[in-house]
Design an enzyme around this catalytic site. Sequence first.
Site, PDB file in Angstrom:
ATOM      1  N   GLY A   1       0.811  -1.219   0.000  1.00  0.00           N
ATOM      2  CA  GLY A   1       0.000   0.000   0.000  1.00  0.00           C
ATOM      3  C   GLY A   1       0.839   1.262   0.000  1.00  0.00           C
TER       4      GLY A   1
ATOM      5  CE1 TYR B   1       3.937  -4.402  11.392  1.00  0.00           C
ATOM      6  CE2 TYR B   1       2.384  -3.286  12.834  1.00  0.00           C
ATOM      7  CZ  TYR B   1       3.220  -3.276  11.733  1.00  0.00           C
ATOM      8  OH  TYR B   1       3.336  -2.135  10.974  1.00  0.00           O
TER       9      TYR B   1
ATOM     10  N   GLY C   1       7.686  -6.144   4.600  1.00  0.00           N
ATOM     11  CA  GLY C   1       7.473  -6.924   5.813  1.00  0.00           C
ATOM     12  C   GLY C   1       5.996  -7.157   6.016  1.00  0.00           C
TER      13      GLY C   1
ATOM     14  CG  LEU D   1      12.650  -8.636   3.212  1.00  0.00           C
ATOM     15  CD1 LEU D   1      11.824  -8.100   4.376  1.00  0.00           C
ATOM     16  CD2 LEU D   1      13.714  -7.605   2.795  1.00  0.00           C
TER      17      LEU D   1
ATOM     18  CG  ASP E   1       6.737  -6.452  -2.573  1.00  0.00           C
ATOM     19  OD1 ASP E   1       6.335  -5.400  -2.043  1.00  0.00           O
ATOM     20  OD2 ASP E   1       6.319  -7.586  -2.220  1.00  0.00           O
TER      21      ASP E   1
ATOM     22  CE  LYS F   1       6.951  -2.575  11.159  1.00  0.00           C
ATOM     23  NZ  LYS F   1       7.629  -2.548   9.848  1.00  0.00           N
TER      24      LYS F   1
HETATM   25  P1  NAI Z   1       1.684  -3.778   2.950  1.00  0.00           P
HETATM   26  O1  NAI Z   1       1.376  -5.032   3.685  1.00  0.00           O
HETATM   27  O2  NAI Z   1       0.648  -3.217   2.057  1.00  0.00           O
HETATM   28  O3  NAI Z   1       3.015  -3.961   2.097  1.00  0.00           O
HETATM   29  C1  NAI Z   1       4.111  -4.678   2.567  1.00  0.00           C
HETATM   30  C2  NAI Z   1       4.853  -5.238   1.374  1.00  0.00           C
HETATM   31  O4  NAI Z   1       5.969  -5.981   1.851  1.00  0.00           O
HETATM   32  C3  NAI Z   1       4.002  -6.184   0.514  1.00  0.00           C
HETATM   33  O5  NAI Z   1       4.006  -5.780  -0.828  1.00  0.00           O
HETATM   34  C4  NAI Z   1       4.656  -7.531   0.695  1.00  0.00           C
HETATM   35  O6  NAI Z   1       4.630  -8.344  -0.460  1.00  0.00           O
HETATM   36  C5  NAI Z   1       6.087  -7.150   1.066  1.00  0.00           C
HETATM   37  N1  NAI Z   1       6.708  -8.191   1.859  1.00  0.00           N
HETATM   38  C6  NAI Z   1       6.197  -8.816   2.956  1.00  0.00           C
HETATM   39  N2  NAI Z   1       7.033  -9.756   3.382  1.00  0.00           N
HETATM   40  C7  NAI Z   1       8.104  -9.729   2.558  1.00  0.00           C
HETATM   41  C8  NAI Z   1       9.322 -10.470   2.489  1.00  0.00           C
HETATM   42  N3  NAI Z   1       9.583 -11.456   3.370  1.00  0.00           N
HETATM   43  N4  NAI Z   1      10.191 -10.170   1.521  1.00  0.00           N
HETATM   44  C9  NAI Z   1       9.943  -9.174   0.631  1.00  0.00           C
HETATM   45  N5  NAI Z   1       8.812  -8.448   0.633  1.00  0.00           N
HETATM   46  C10 NAI Z   1       7.912  -8.721   1.589  1.00  0.00           C
HETATM   47  O7  NAI Z   1       2.106  -2.723   4.054  1.00  0.00           O
HETATM   48  P2  NAI Z   1       2.070  -1.135   3.962  1.00  0.00           P
HETATM   49  O8  NAI Z   1       0.812  -0.669   4.540  1.00  0.00           O
HETATM   50  O9  NAI Z   1       2.446  -0.717   2.600  1.00  0.00           O
HETATM   51  O10 NAI Z   1       3.232  -0.747   4.989  1.00  0.00           O
HETATM   52  C11 NAI Z   1       4.572  -0.619   4.544  1.00  0.00           C
HETATM   53  C12 NAI Z   1       5.480  -0.641   5.755  1.00  0.00           C
HETATM   54  O11 NAI Z   1       5.137   0.431   6.618  1.00  0.00           O
HETATM   55  C13 NAI Z   1       5.368  -1.915   6.578  1.00  0.00           C
HETATM   56  O12 NAI Z   1       6.650  -2.258   7.074  1.00  0.00           O
HETATM   57  C14 NAI Z   1       4.449  -1.530   7.712  1.00  0.00           C
HETATM   58  O13 NAI Z   1       4.720  -2.308   8.871  1.00  0.00           O
HETATM   59  C15 NAI Z   1       4.830  -0.072   7.905  1.00  0.00           C
HETATM   60  N6  NAI Z   1       3.736   0.707   8.454  1.00  0.00           N
HETATM   61  C16 NAI Z   1       2.639   0.970   7.681  1.00  0.00           C
HETATM   62  C17 NAI Z   1       1.610   1.733   8.177  1.00  0.00           C
HETATM   63  C18 NAI Z   1       0.437   2.121   7.343  1.00  0.00           C
HETATM   64  O14 NAI Z   1      -0.368   2.907   7.819  1.00  0.00           O
HETATM   65  N7  NAI Z   1       0.278   1.637   6.130  1.00  0.00           N
HETATM   66  C19 NAI Z   1       1.649   2.235   9.565  1.00  0.00           C
HETATM   67  C20 NAI Z   1       2.854   1.890  10.284  1.00  0.00           C
HETATM   68  C21 NAI Z   1       3.860   1.171   9.728  1.00  0.00           C
HETATM   69  C1  15L Z   2       0.340  -0.244  11.132  1.00  0.00           C
HETATM   70  O1  15L Z   2       1.457  -0.412  11.610  1.00  0.00           O
HETATM   71  C2  15L Z   2      -0.153  -1.070  10.026  1.00  0.00           C
HETATM   72  O2  15L Z   2       0.865  -1.498   9.162  1.00  0.00           O
HETATM   73  C3  15L Z   2      -1.232  -0.385   9.216  1.00  0.00           C
HETATM   74  O3  15L Z   2      -1.865  -1.347   8.386  1.00  0.00           O
HETATM   75  C4  15L Z   2      -2.268   0.292  10.108  1.00  0.00           C
HETATM   76  O4  15L Z   2      -2.989  -0.666  10.779  1.00  0.00           O
HETATM   77  C5  15L Z   2      -1.578   1.228  11.093  1.00  0.00           C
HETATM   78  O5  15L Z   2      -0.486   0.616  11.764  1.00  0.00           O
HETATM   79  C6  15L Z   2      -2.529   1.768  12.170  1.00  0.00           C
HETATM   80  O6  15L Z   2      -2.178   1.740  13.335  1.00  0.00           O
HETATM   81  O7  15L Z   2      -3.604   2.258  11.796  1.00  0.00           O
END
Ligand code: NAI
Ligand code: 15L
Length: 269
Positions: free
Chosen positions: A15, A138, A71, A50, A35, A142
């Site tokens: 995302g 999770y 992740g 990874l 990815d 972090k």
């Molecule tokens: P997401 O779940 O949409 O995307 C994560 C991507 O990482 C996916 O495309 C997945 O295929 C890839 N991935 C997962 N495991 C993998 C592996 N072992 N090797 C290679 N690629 C791998 O998550 P999003 O929402 O895009 O978040 C991105 C990062 O930001 C994450 O680390 C998440 O924990 C962190 N984050 C996101 C928040 C949000 O509001 N979207 C809030 C806080 C942190």
């Molecule tokens: C995160 O860390 C998650 O990756 C995201 O999907 C949301 O749930 C966000 O926190 C949140 O706290 O809203």
Amino acid sequence: MTAPRTVLLTGAAGGVGTLMRELLPPYGYELRLLDAVPVPEAPEAIVADLADRAALREAVRGVDAIVHLAGISVEADFEKIMAANIAGTHHLYEAAREEGVRRVVFASSNHAVGFARRPREGEPPLPVDVPHRPDTFYGLSKCFGEDLAQLYWDLYGVETVSLRIGSCFPEPTSVRMLSIWLSPADCARLLHAALTAGEVAHTVAYGSSANTRAWWDLSSARTLGYAPEDDSEVYAEKVIAEQGLPAEGSADDLYVGGRFCTDPPRRPH
Ligand code: NAI
Ligand code: 15L
């Protein structure tokens, strides 16, 4: 440090990665994408897990910096979190060290401090130096990532900005998100600041927009040069009309991590 040009973006199919693929290049970055799954409309992207240390080493070779988003982004079985978020992040840092990449921007999360009480009206915002208080495996991963970043700075001089991102989605969709929303445009501003700030050693910063209902002290992010422009308040009436305010004493009412503390969204098995 000199402004990085070539940046490895891990998690490029996710995302946030999808949003940043559009929003970061106008700042002058040339993105190398990675990815575990193919990245839509980017056949040049590296498809690698990874766990694949050789692929990571090749992926980081020659880049100026890394934005590490890849992740598991919600709760999951510990073994899965361990492989992707803990071992996987370690593999990436090892690759960075081996190839001489000097800066990483690590997507940490508010869930590293999810069990911290959210400030009530009139109380000061939550500082970055509150103790880790993860709400899930999770969130624990972090915390590990932040500590790993500190270790790689102290041992090897690899710099990191750990961004405790709130909720980075096109729009806030819950009352809690009105406080912690990071608009996609502000996320790009924050990443750009983290990539270009001078000496950062290991800096931890919260990542949210300039929300009227903000919970967090953004001074660490502002010191990096981050100047948020968006405010979730424009969505407040709609969100509150649809959902009402969180019940008093509920997880969304009490804790930074909201429902992650009691009923976290989980990645399917
Ligand atoms: P997401 O779940 O949409 O995307 C994560 C991507 O990482 C996916 O495309 C997945 O295929 C890839 N991935 C997962 N495991 C993998 C592996 N072992 N090797 C290679 N690629 C791998 O998550 P999003 O929402 O895009 O978040 C991105 C990062 O930001 C994450 O680390 C998440 O924990 C962190 N984050 C996101 C928040 C949000 O509001 N979207 C809030 C806080 C942190
Ligand atoms: C995160 O860390 C998650 O990756 C995201 O999907 C949301 O749930 C966000 O926190 C949140 O706290 O809203």
